[in-house]
Design an enzyme around this catalytic site. Structure first.
Site, PDB file in Angstrom:
ATOM      1  N   CYS A  82      38.156  50.745  36.784  1.00  0.00           N
ATOM      2  CA  CYS A  82      36.702  50.551  36.708  1.00  0.00           C
ATOM      3  C   CYS A  82      36.273  49.679  35.536  1.00  0.00           C
ATOM      4  CB  CYS A  82      35.998  51.896  36.641  1.00  0.00           C
ATOM      5  SG  CYS A  82      36.365  52.796  35.129  1.00  0.00           S
ATOM      6  N   CYS A 108      30.074  52.679  32.180  1.00  0.00           N
ATOM      7  CA  CYS A 108      28.908  53.207  32.882  1.00  0.00           C
ATOM      8  C   CYS A 108      28.261  54.337  32.085  1.00  0.00           C
ATOM      9  CB  CYS A 108      29.322  53.708  34.260  1.00  0.00           C
ATOM     10  SG  CYS A 108      30.419  55.135  34.202  1.00  0.00           S
ATOM     11  N   CYS A 151      35.742  59.351  34.037  1.00  0.00           N
ATOM     12  CA  CYS A 151      35.075  59.187  32.743  1.00  0.00           C
ATOM     13  C   CYS A 151      35.412  60.344  31.808  1.00  0.00           C
ATOM     14  CB  CYS A 151      33.564  59.097  32.936  1.00  0.00           C
ATOM     15  SG  CYS A 151      33.048  57.667  33.914  1.00  0.00           S
TER      16      CYS A 151
END
Length: 173
Positions: A82, A108, A151
């Protein structure tokens, strides 16, 4: 548009709000779309839990510590899938307690929130206690959807890398 449900005891449900497609779009689009969605009060904002939004809009402990200091450990990790990159640093006192933590994250909203929360959680813990922080705990606290679990994994990896760097520096004394 489905509304966020409340669990018994007033705890917010962590299940996905909105369609999987909306979540995937928000996940892939990163912080810019999150910011725009929040300003517009768009349904895409529903893909992020309020705890993620809070840590994204008000990140705790952003910055850097002196990486050359013997009592500072630095962890730098990334997720090629990502493009998220996370740097987490800890400062440990002479008693083995983490007295300061800082992060810088490119990624993000969920990556930023995971980093921010991780720095809050490690402060005040011993090195051994900080090693017990797991990505599942971070994901649960932030109510991360399945597409964002990487994450919290990055945050755990960053903590472990910072602690490992600190331990290497201590062996060189």
């Amino acid at each position: 548009m489905p509304q966020s449900r409340r669990l018994s005891g007033g705890q917010a449900a962590c299940d996905a709000v909105g369609s999987r497609a909306a979540m995937a779009v928000a996940a892939a689009s990163g912080p810019l779309l999150l910011r725009l969605a929040l300003r517009a009060r768009s349904p895409l904002a529903a893909a992020y839990h309020k705890k993620v939004v809070d840590h994204y809009e008000n990140p705790r402990n952003v910055g850097s510590l002196n990486k050359n200091s013997k009592n500072v450990g630095t962890g730098l990790v990334g997720a090629p899938a990502c493009g998220d990159v996370m740097k987490l640093q800890i400062e440990v006192d002479e008693n083995g307690k983490i007295v300061e933590a800082r992060f810088k994250t490119f990624g993000c909203g969920s990556a930023i929130a995971s980093s921010s929360l991780a720095t809050e959680w490690v402060k005040g813990k011993t090195v051994d206690e900080a090693l017990k922080i797991k990505n599942t705990d971070i994901a649960k606290e932030l109510c991360l959807p399945p597409v964002k679990l990487h994450c919290s994994m990055l945050a755990e990896d960053a903590i472990k890398a910072a602690l490992a760097d600190y331990k290497v520096k201590q062996q060189k004394k």
